[in-house]
Design a protein around this motif. Structure first.
Motif, PDB file in Angstrom:
ATOM      1  N   VAL A 102      36.301  40.062  43.113  1.00 49.46           N
ATOM      2  CA  VAL A 102      35.654  40.841  44.173  1.00 49.46           C
ATOM      3  C   VAL A 102      34.961  39.849  45.099  1.00 49.46           C
ATOM      4  O   VAL A 102      34.938  38.651  44.826  1.00 49.46           O
ATOM      5  CB  VAL A 102      34.621  41.845  43.606  1.00 49.46           C
ATOM      6  N   ALA A 103      34.394  40.354  46.215  1.00 47.24           N
ATOM      7  CA  ALA A 103      33.654  39.463  47.113  1.00 47.24           C
ATOM      8  C   ALA A 103      32.445  38.891  46.375  1.00 47.24           C
ATOM      9  O   ALA A 103      31.847  39.563  45.535  1.00 47.24           O
ATOM     10  CB  ALA A 103      33.210  40.238  48.350  1.00 47.24           C
ATOM     11  N   GLU A 104      32.092  37.636  46.705  1.00 47.34           N
ATOM     12  CA  GLU A 104      31.004  36.933  45.999  1.00 47.34           C
ATOM     13  C   GLU A 104      29.670  37.692  46.058  1.00 47.34           C
ATOM     14  O   GLU A 104      28.892  37.664  45.099  1.00 47.34           O
ATOM     15  CB  GLU A 104      30.798  35.528  46.598  1.00 47.34           C
ATOM     16  N   ASP A 105      29.418  38.379  47.200  1.00 50.93           N
ATOM     17  CA  ASP A 105      28.117  39.058  47.332  1.00 50.93           C
ATOM     18  C   ASP A 105      28.026  40.309  46.458  1.00 50.93           C
ATOM     19  O   ASP A 105      26.996  40.982  46.428  1.00 50.93           O
ATOM     20  CB  ASP A 105      27.810  39.391  48.804  1.00 50.93           C
ATOM     21  N   THR A 106      29.106  40.624  45.754  1.00 49.74           N
ATOM     22  CA  THR A 106      29.069  41.762  44.836  1.00 49.74           C
ATOM     23  C   THR A 106      28.218  41.439  43.607  1.00 49.74           C
ATOM     24  O   THR A 106      27.602  42.327  43.016  1.00 49.74           O
ATOM     25  CB  THR A 106      30.508  42.132  44.402  1.00 49.74           C
TER      26      THR A 106
END
Lengths: 360, 360
Positions: free
Chosen positions: A130-134
Motif C-alpha cells: 500500500v502507499a507508505e503513508d498508510t
C-alpha cells in the motif's frame, strides 16, 4: 446455528465480482454464520490482483462517508461489531477510523455493545503493498480498535520491532498492548526461522517446521500484560488469496459466540478476568473453531486445485498466461461449496490453543 | 446440497449496504444454494428506497462494461447462467443486453450451456418507477432471454395486453411466447379481481381470493404455444421488499437442478418435450420448491415484524418517521437467519403446481 447470537456487522473492505477476497469473502462467511452484514466496499474490482489483470475502480473516502451517513439517516447504524480490511489509501484508512470512533463513542454508555476488529492490511513477507503513508494512518487507529489481526510483517511495521524469534514476537505483542492499550491481538501466518541454538525451545521448534503455520494471540490483562496462546496447523503448499479475510470474518462470529458463552458481552472490549490463562481465553476458543473450519475448506480447495493443475499441465503445457489464470482461479477458496464446514467445524482435536513458553 | 449442480452465475442488479434487495438478496440466496456468484452492481445505495431516505450512487453503463471486460481478460467469464435485475437507466438495460447476447452467442455451439433469467424491473400496481425509455429497451432484450419474470403490470407493459382476468393473462403469455420466441415465462404476484359472472371459473375464484397470491408460469411448446401452470400461496399482510429478487435468485439454482433431473441441460433453453404438461415442467417443479422456501422465510419475517410492530406502538406512538423507519427495517426479509429453509424447503404439500383452465 441457534447458539450463535444475532450480530449486526458493518464490514468495510474491498469487493470483487469474481472470486473470494475482501468483503466478497467476508460477507458470505459472516452471513453463513447467521450475521446481518452491512457491507461498504472500498474498491470494486472484477477480480483480485493476483490474476495479474483486473478492472474496476476504487471508492473515494467521500463515497464511503456518504454511504455511512445514509445508514445513519435511515437509523440503520446500530452495529454490534465492525470489521475493517483493505483500504486503497491513507485517507480512506482515516475515514474508516472516523466511522469506527463514532460508533465506539456512542457505545460508551453501554460497555461491550460495540467491538471493532481491525485488519491492518499493509503488506506481507517484508513487502509493503500500500502507499507508505498508510502505515502511520493505521498506527493512529490502533488505540480505538478492540482486536487487530496483523500478519508477522504488519506487526513489525506497527510495533517497530523486528520479529525474528519467539522472544521478539512476544516483545512486539507486549509493545502493541501497552503503547496503544490494545485489548486483543492475533498475529496471523507466523513462520519463524529455525533457531540456531543447539537446544531450541520446544515452541521455536514447532513454529519453525516448514509445513506448519501458527497464529499467536493474546488478550491483555488489566495491567496490559500479554496472555499468549498459540495455535499451529498444517500449512498447505499453495497460496490461497483471501484467507486473511476468511479468518477475520469467521472470528467476528466465533468471538461474539465465545464472549457470550463467557458472559463477557457487557464487559468493555470483552476482556476476560486476569485469572483466565491464554489458552482458555474466548479469543483462543474462537480461533480454534475458525482454524478447524478453515482447514477443512482449504483442504477441499487444495483437492480441487490439484485436479485442475493436472488437467492444465496436459492442456496448456506451454501457455504460461493461460496456465497462470486457470490455476489462480482454481486457488479461489471454495467457501460456497463448503458452507457446512463453516457452520459446523469438525472435531477440534488438532486445533487446540496451547500456552506459549518464552525464554526469559 | 450434494444434488445441486455447481453453477456459475453472473448477477447484475442493485446493491445495498443494509437490508436485502437486488444483488444483496440474490447473492446470498444463490450462494446458500451452492452457486458461485459473480455480482456486478448497477447501483450502490445505503439501503432500499422504501425507507424514504438513502445515499449512494448509480453505476454508469461504462463501469458495468468495464467490470465485465475485466472478467473476460482474466478468463473468468464462463458462466452457466445469468440473472439480471434492476437497472437505473435504459442505457444500462442495453449494456446488460450486450453482455447477455455475447455470452449467449458464445454458447451456441454448446446448446443449453448458458441460460439467462431476465427480471424486467419497471414498475408495479399500474405505476412505472423507471424512466419511460426503459420499456422499449427491455422489449428489445426479450428475444434473447430464456426466462422472464415480470409481475402482472410489467407483463402488460411488455405484451401490450391489459390483464383483467385469466383469459387476458393467457393471451399476454401467448403473445410474449410468440412475438419474442420466449421459451419460459413466469408472472409473479398475480392478483386478479373477482369475476362478475354468476358461475365463475374455478381458477378465477382461486386467484381472486384476497389472502392468496399466485404465480402463473409457462414453457412454450415447439410451436410456441403456452403450457400453463399456476401456484397459489397464502399472501401475507405486509409488503416485503426484495421478494422478487429472492424468487428470481432461488429460481436460478432450483431451475438448473430441475433441468438436470429432467436431463435437459444439453437442450436449448432447457425446453421440455411437447408431451410434458404444464404442472410437470421443470419450471413448475423449481417454482414449487422456491415458493415453499420463501413462504417459510416470510412467515418468520412476519413474526419478527409483529413483535417489532407491537414494541414500536408503545415506544414511538406519535413519531411517524421513527415508526416508519423501524417498521421498514423490521420488514427486511430474514434470509440470513433462515438459510436452512432456503437449502431445505419443508414439505411441498400446499405448494403444488396445478393446471390452468382457460375459458375458450
Amino acid at each position: 446455528m441457534a447458539d450463535l447470537p444475532e450480530t449486526h456487522v458493518l464490514a468495510i473492505a474491498s469487493h470483487v465480482t469474481s472470486g473470494y477476497v475482501g468483503n466478497t469473502m467476508a460477507t458470505f462467511c459472516m452471513q453463513t454464520l447467521g450475521c446481518e452484514v452491512s457491507s461498504i466496499n472500498t474498491v470494486n474490482y472484477s477480480n483480485h490482483v493476483g490474476y495479474g489483470r483486473f478492472s474496476g475502480r476504487k471508492s473515494s473516502p467521500e463515497e464511503v462517508a456518504e454511504l455511512y451517513e445514509g445508514l445513519k439517516k435511515a437509523k440503520l447504524d446500530n452495529f454490534d461489531m465492525m470489521l475493517s480490511g483493505y483500504c486503497p489509501s491513507a485517507t480512506l484508512v482515516e475515514q474508516v477510523g472516523k466511522i469506527a470512533r463514532e460508533l465506539k463513542l456512542r457505545a460508551t454508555t453501554s460497555p461491550g455493545s460495540f467491538f471493532w476488529i481491525l485488519d491492518p492490511v499493509m503488506g506481507d513477507n517484508g513487502r509493503i503493498y500500500v502507499a507508505e503513508d498508510t502505515v502511520p494512518a493505521y498506527k493512529s487507529l490502533l488505540q480505538d480498535a478492540d482486536l487487530i489481526l496483523p500478519n508477522q510483517f504488519e506487526a513489525e511495521l506497527l510495533s517497530g520491532i523486528k520479529i525474528s524469534d519467539v522472544s521478539t514476537m512476544a516483545q512486539a505483542i507486549s509493545k502493541l498492548h501497552e503503547e496503544y492499550r490494545l485489548p486483543h491481538i492475533i498475529l496471523t501466518s507466523v513462520r519463524l526461522p529455525p533457531t540456531t541454538s543447539n537446544t531450541p525451545a520446544a515452541s521455536d521448534e514447532d513454529l519453525a517446521a516448514d509445513a506448519k503455520i501458527s497464529i499467536i494471540g493474546s488478550t491483555a490483562t488489566s495491567d496490559m500484560k500479554p496472555r499468549l496462546f498459540r495455535l499451529t496447523v498444517p500449512a498447505l503448499p499453495v497460496y490461497f488469496s483471501g484467507t486473511g479475510d476468511m479468518f477475520a470474518s469467521l472470528m467476528i462470529a466465533r468471538l461474539r459466540e465465545a464472549a457470550q458463552s463467557a458472559g463477557l458481552l457487557q464487559t468493555p472490549s470483552w476482556r476476560s478476568p486476569d485469572s483466565v490463562a491464554g489458552p482458555d481465553l474466548p479469543l483462543a476458543k474462537a480461533a480454534e473453531k475458525v482454524l478447524a473450519s478453515m482447514h477443512a475448506v482449504l483442504e477441499d480447495t487444495m483437492k480441487h486445485y490439484e485436479t485442475v493443475d493436472k488437467r492444465v499441465r496436459e492442456q496448456h503445457g506451454n501457455d504460461e498466461t493461460q496456465k497462470h489464470l486457470t490455476l489462480t482461479r482454481a486457488a479461489e477458496v471454495r467457501v460456497v461449496r463448503n458452507a457446512r464446514a463453516l457452520r459446523e467445524p469438525a472435531e477440534l482435536e488438532g486445533f487446540q490453543a496451547r500456552p506459549m513458553e518464552i525464554d526469559a
